[in-house]
Design a protein around this motif. Structure first.
Motif, PDB file in Angstrom:
ATOM      1  N   GLU A 495       0.783  -1.195  -0.133  1.00  0.00           N
ATOM      2  CA  GLU A 495      -0.013   0.081  -0.061  1.00  0.00           C
ATOM      3  C   GLU A 495       0.991   1.298  -0.158  1.00  0.00           C
ATOM      4  OE1 GLU A 495      -2.911   0.029   3.001  1.00  0.00           O
ATOM      5  OE2 GLU A 495      -3.531  -1.785   2.568  1.00  0.00           O
ATOM      6  N   ARG A 496       0.744   2.129  -1.156  1.00  0.00           N
ATOM      7  CA  ARG A 496       1.462   3.326  -1.409  1.00  0.00           C
ATOM      8  C   ARG A 496       0.773   4.288  -0.431  1.00  0.00           C
ATOM      9  NH1 ARG A 496       5.243   0.355  -4.129  1.00  0.00           N
ATOM     10  NH2 ARG A 496       4.620  -0.713  -5.906  1.00  0.00           N
ATOM     11  N   LYS A 497       0.981   4.649   0.813  1.00  0.00           N
ATOM     12  CA  LYS A 497       0.324   5.590   1.264  1.00  0.00           C
ATOM     13  C   LYS A 497       0.921   7.199   0.726  1.00  0.00           C
ATOM     14  CE  LYS A 497      -0.520   3.344   5.551  1.00  0.00           C
ATOM     15  NZ  LYS A 497      -0.168   3.176   6.984  1.00  0.00           N
ATOM     16  N   SER A 498       2.113   7.169   0.407  1.00  0.00           N
ATOM     17  CA  SER A 498       2.687   8.338  -0.266  1.00  0.00           C
ATOM     18  C   SER A 498       2.625   8.532  -1.767  1.00  0.00           C
ATOM     19  CB  SER A 498       4.154   8.465  -0.002  1.00  0.00           C
ATOM     20  OG  SER A 498       4.768   7.230  -0.467  1.00  0.00           O
ATOM     21  N   LEU A 499       1.664   7.802  -2.312  1.00  0.00           N
ATOM     22  CA  LEU A 499       1.273   7.573  -3.573  1.00  0.00           C
ATOM     23  C   LEU A 499       0.677   9.288  -3.865  1.00  0.00           C
ATOM     24  CD1 LEU A 499       1.393   5.908  -6.304  1.00  0.00           C
ATOM     25  CD2 LEU A 499      -1.175   5.536  -5.553  1.00  0.00           C
ATOM     26  N   VAL A 500       1.153   9.896  -5.062  1.00  0.00           N
ATOM     27  CA  VAL A 500       0.387  11.281  -5.648  1.00  0.00           C
ATOM     28  C   VAL A 500      -0.669  10.664  -6.320  1.00  0.00           C
ATOM     29  CG1 VAL A 500       0.955  13.197  -6.717  1.00  0.00           C
ATOM     30  CG2 VAL A 500       2.910  12.153  -5.357  1.00  0.00           C
ATOM     31  N   LEU A 501      -1.763  11.496  -5.831  1.00  0.00           N
ATOM     32  CA  LEU A 501      -2.866  11.089  -6.615  1.00  0.00           C
ATOM     33  C   LEU A 501      -3.426  12.392  -7.198  1.00  0.00           C
ATOM     34  CD1 LEU A 501      -4.993   9.135  -4.041  1.00  0.00           C
ATOM     35  CD2 LEU A 501      -3.678   8.286  -5.912  1.00  0.00           C
ATOM     36  N   ILE A 502      -4.081  12.269  -8.493  1.00  0.00           N
ATOM     37  CA  ILE A 502      -4.203  13.776  -9.108  1.00  0.00           C
ATOM     38  C   ILE A 502      -5.766  13.938  -9.269  1.00  0.00           C
ATOM     39  CG2 ILE A 502      -3.965  14.964 -11.343  1.00  0.00           C
ATOM     40  CD1 ILE A 502      -1.395  14.336 -10.051  1.00  0.00           C
ATOM     41  N   PRO A 503      -6.414  14.789  -8.665  1.00  0.00           N
ATOM     42  CA  PRO A 503      -7.721  15.242  -8.919  1.00  0.00           C
ATOM     43  C   PRO A 503      -8.178  15.291 -10.195  1.00  0.00           C
ATOM     44  CG  PRO A 503      -6.914  16.609  -7.290  1.00  0.00           C
ATOM     45  CD  PRO A 503      -5.699  16.147  -7.793  1.00  0.00           C
ATOM     46  N   GLU A 504      -9.182  14.997 -10.815  1.00  0.00           N
ATOM     47  CA  GLU A 504      -9.757  14.912 -11.948  1.00  0.00           C
ATOM     48  C   GLU A 504      -9.785  16.502 -12.615  1.00  0.00           C
ATOM     49  OE1 GLU A 504     -13.315  13.153 -14.667  1.00  0.00           O
ATOM     50  OE2 GLU A 504     -13.584  13.343 -12.326  1.00  0.00           O
ATOM     51  N   ALA A 505     -10.086  17.504 -11.460  1.00  0.00           N
ATOM     52  CA  ALA A 505     -10.256  18.878 -12.353  1.00  0.00           C
ATOM     53  C   ALA A 505      -8.821  19.597 -12.287  1.00  0.00           C
ATOM     54  CB  ALA A 505     -11.250  19.551 -11.242  1.00  0.00           C
ATOM     55  N   MET A 506      -7.800  18.914 -11.746  1.00  0.00           N
ATOM     56  CA  MET A 506      -6.458  19.688 -11.670  1.00  0.00           C
ATOM     57  C   MET A 506      -6.004  20.065 -13.177  1.00  0.00           C
ATOM     58  SD  MET A 506      -2.994  18.367 -10.019  1.00  0.00           S
ATOM     59  CE  MET A 506      -3.252  18.373  -8.691  1.00  0.00           C
ATOM     60  N   THR A 507      -5.604  21.157 -13.253  1.00  0.00           N
ATOM     61  CA  THR A 507      -5.135  21.732 -14.400  1.00  0.00           C
ATOM     62  C   THR A 507      -3.979  21.296 -15.036  1.00  0.00           C
ATOM     63  OG1 THR A 507      -3.879  23.753 -13.577  1.00  0.00           O
ATOM     64  CG2 THR A 507      -6.246  24.108 -14.125  1.00  0.00           C
ATOM     65  N   LEU A 508      -3.579  21.356 -16.224  1.00  0.00           N
ATOM     66  CA  LEU A 508      -2.082  20.804 -16.550  1.00  0.00           C
ATOM     67  C   LEU A 508      -1.280  21.610 -16.252  1.00  0.00           C
ATOM     68  CD1 LEU A 508      -1.039  19.042 -18.750  1.00  0.00           C
ATOM     69  CD2 LEU A 508      -1.138  20.612 -20.545  1.00  0.00           C
TER      70      LEU A 508
END
Length: 628
Positions: A495-508
């Motif tokens: 389990e990667r607790k430090s995994l960077v997740l990207i919100p769907e609305a985040m701009t390029l």
């Protein structure tokens, strides 16, 4: 269902049966196995005819010597009128036969040298089931010349390679994959042995067992080999006279049976004796092979030298033994003296039986290890049978009430000797039983064969055998799947607790600055509820970097791949590996088995390979510990 009429009910069940049987696949294998069996049977007939032709017009007509044969052997020439018997002309005939055989083999097909079975085993494991088409022709004539002129060799090696060669040729002709070619090769090998020795069941088991040295079986070979062996046996049987159709090679009169359980004690002593003889056989066989390999003469001359030396030893023993014809069993097949050891061992006697067994090791090694073409199974039967007969006679003198039939020891010795040398106990037990026409000695035969197999494990007669399917190059891909299917994603991923997740609305623009601060390569995209809706990699973003006007307009939803290929903790690593190869990525999301939107972590391709390597090392270490 119960309301249907009986006719409709039966039709429905037949349709289901036909669907379940997969006639497209099973029909293919049945057809191909029948073809292989027919050619193996015809090849066995051709081999026997050519061999007897050579025998009649060389040893019989020129040297005046007609080797005695087993009672079930079909002879096509009348040997009652022979030329004048001249023992030393046997040496001349054998030398010429070795010269012709060596010229044939080393000129047209060097792979046909030696006993043949090893070449077929090697083709199965290391050559993707490929054997050159000329091999069966060269092997047939070279082996017929070697054995027909008096060389000490057997028929199983040549006919096994002949059958295997046609199986491989058929696979090549039909452009079958390597797996199918290997199966046909093994089926041809079993069909040839089953036909010539009139032992169809043993032929099928031989094809599956002889490939490995650690009592492993090639299960996928057994059914095609059984079909081919039945057809090969039937075709070969049509060549025999009607009265011999169901006659075992050594006749129907060997009606011995196991007696008191105390008999297992002298049989255990027999196992020790034949195991030692087997080790000597293997050491001498390959020792002479190494000597001839260093001999500074052309390869084509080596079989002639070996055959000539074998002839000198055989004739010398004949002279030493008061010109006793039975002593010449150390030449040719030796089946005639073996037949007598199986029916009337007392008439041969302990000294001659032991002498034949020991000297047969030397003459066989000189004939075959020098490059001559012939098998090692036949001589093994003679060596084991004569040794067993001698041991049986000794125990009859010591304990006559317990050992009334020393000939039974000859039969058991045949099986035990080859089982220990060839590491093929099951097929040998069945083959000897079929060749001698009964299973009355099954218990002592199993006992002795098992003991010799265990005692002889460090040495093997067939050098191209591999220990098991795990070590076979033919099954490397299979075991990759087998091992991976035994390991699960939950055993490997973290389990990667430090995994960077990207919100769907985040701009390029924000995405570019985010990925610049991490070494993460794949980025899961989540919606407002934190559920995974897509994934992208650094490479997916790279195409946008050259147009800064898009940085504020595009967001994660534009960059991501919404078709998420994922695995769950309950999936095995073979499933994960198929996903990696299907979409050509190096990292997969791991999601909850009950909720595919709940992201648990990721699993990397290199972690799958590392897990495979660890498990493989565990298997190898366990196998080594077991051997120690």
């Amino acid at each position: 269902m119960f309301g249907l009429c009986p006719k409709v009910y039966v039709v429905l069940h037949l349709e289901r049966l036909f669907t379940a049987l997969d006639w497209k696949s099973s029909g293919k294998w049945t057809f191909l196995s029948i073809l292989v069996g027919m050619i193996a049977g015809l090849g066995g007939i051709a081999f026997q005819v050519i061999g007897q032709f050579v025998l009649h017009y060389s040893l019989v007509m020129f040297a005046g010597y007609s080797p005695a044969e087993a009672v079930g052997e079909h002879l096509i020439f009348d040997h009652s009128h022979t030329g004048q018997f001249s023992p030393w002309l046997i040496v001349v005939v054998m030398t010429i036969g070795g010269l012709l055989s060596g010229w044939l083999v080393y000129t047209f097909a060097p792979e046909a040298e030696g006993h043949g079975t090893d070449a077929a085993i090697d083709a199965y494991h290391n050559k993707r089931g490929r054997i050159r088409g000329r091999i069966p022709i060269v092997k047939t004539f070279a082996s017929a010349i070697t054995i027909g002129t008096g060389g000490s060799g057997g028929r199983e090696g040549p006919i096994a390679q002949i059958g295997a060669s046609f199986g491989a040729f058929l696979g090549k002709l039909l452009k079958l994959p390597s797996r199918d070619r290997r199966i046909l090769l093994a089926a041809g090998m079993g069909a040839g042995v089953g036909a010539v020795f009139r032992a169809p069941l043993a032929g099928a088991l031989f094809a599956a067992e002889i490939l490995y040295s650690e009592s492993d079986f090639e299960a996928e070979v057994i059914i095609p080999a059984a079909t081919a062996s039945i057809i090969g046996y039937s075709v070969y049987g049509l060549w025999l006279p009607a009265e011999m159709h169901h006659t075992p090679l050594f006749g129907n009169d060997l009606n011995y049976a196991a007696g008191s359980p105390l008999e297992l004690l002298p049989y255990a002593v027999l196992a020790v004796v034949v195991a030692v003889m087997g080790i000597v056989y293997i050491k001498v066989f390959y020792g002479i092979h190494n000597l001839f390999a260093k001999l500074p003469v052309p390869k084509t001359l080596r079989p002639a030298i070996g055959a000539g030396l074998a002839g000198i030893i055989g004739v010398g023993l004949f002279k030493l033994w008061g010109e006793e014809r039975q002593a010449l069993a150390v030449l040719s097949t030796g089946y005639g003296t073996l037949q007598q050891a199986l029916t009337a061992a007392t008439e041969v006697g302990i000294p001659l039986l032991f002498t034949i067994a020991v000297v047969k090791i030397l003459t066989t090694s000189l004939t075959i290890s020098s490059g001559g073409s012939g098998g090692v199974f036949g001589p093994s039967m003679v060596i084991g049978g004569c040794t067993g007969g001698a041991v049986g006679l000794i125990f009859q003198q010591i304990w006559p009430d317990l050992v009334p039939h020393p000939e039974a020891f000859a039969i058991v010795g045949m099986a035990g000797f080859f089982a220990g040398c060839a590491h093929a106990p099951f097929s040998t037990i069945i083959m000897v039983s079929e060749m001698t026409g009964g299973y009355g000695l099954l218990l002592p035969t199993m006992w002795v064969s098992t003991l010799t197999f265990v005692m002889g494990r460090p040495w093997k007669l067939y050098s191209k055998q591999v220990p098991s399917r795990l070590e076979s190059p033919a099954h490397r891909g299979d075991f990759l799947v087998d091992i991976l299917e035994g390991i699960y994603v939950r055993d490997v991923y973290h389990e990667r607790k430090s995994l960077v997740l990207i919100p769907e609305a985040m701009t390029l623009n924000e995405i570019v600055h985010t990925i610049a601060t991490t070494r993460q390569h794949y980025f899961p995209v989540v919606n407002e509820a934190g559920r995974i809706v897509g994934i992208f990699s650094n490479d997916d973003v790279r195409s946008y970097l050259y147009d800064e006007t898009l940085w504020t307009l595009a967001n994660a939803g534009d960059v991501m791949n919404s078709h998420v290929v994922s695995v769950t903790p309950d999936d095995d690593l073979n499933t994960a590996l198929r996903c990696f190869t299907a979409i050509a990525i190096d990292e997969l999301p791991v999601v909850d088995a009950e909720d595919d939107g709940k992201l648990l972590g990721t699993i990397r391709h290199k972690e799958v390979i590392a897990a495979y390597n660890r498990r493989l090392m565990e298997f190898k270490k366990a196998a080594q510990d077991e051997q120690e």
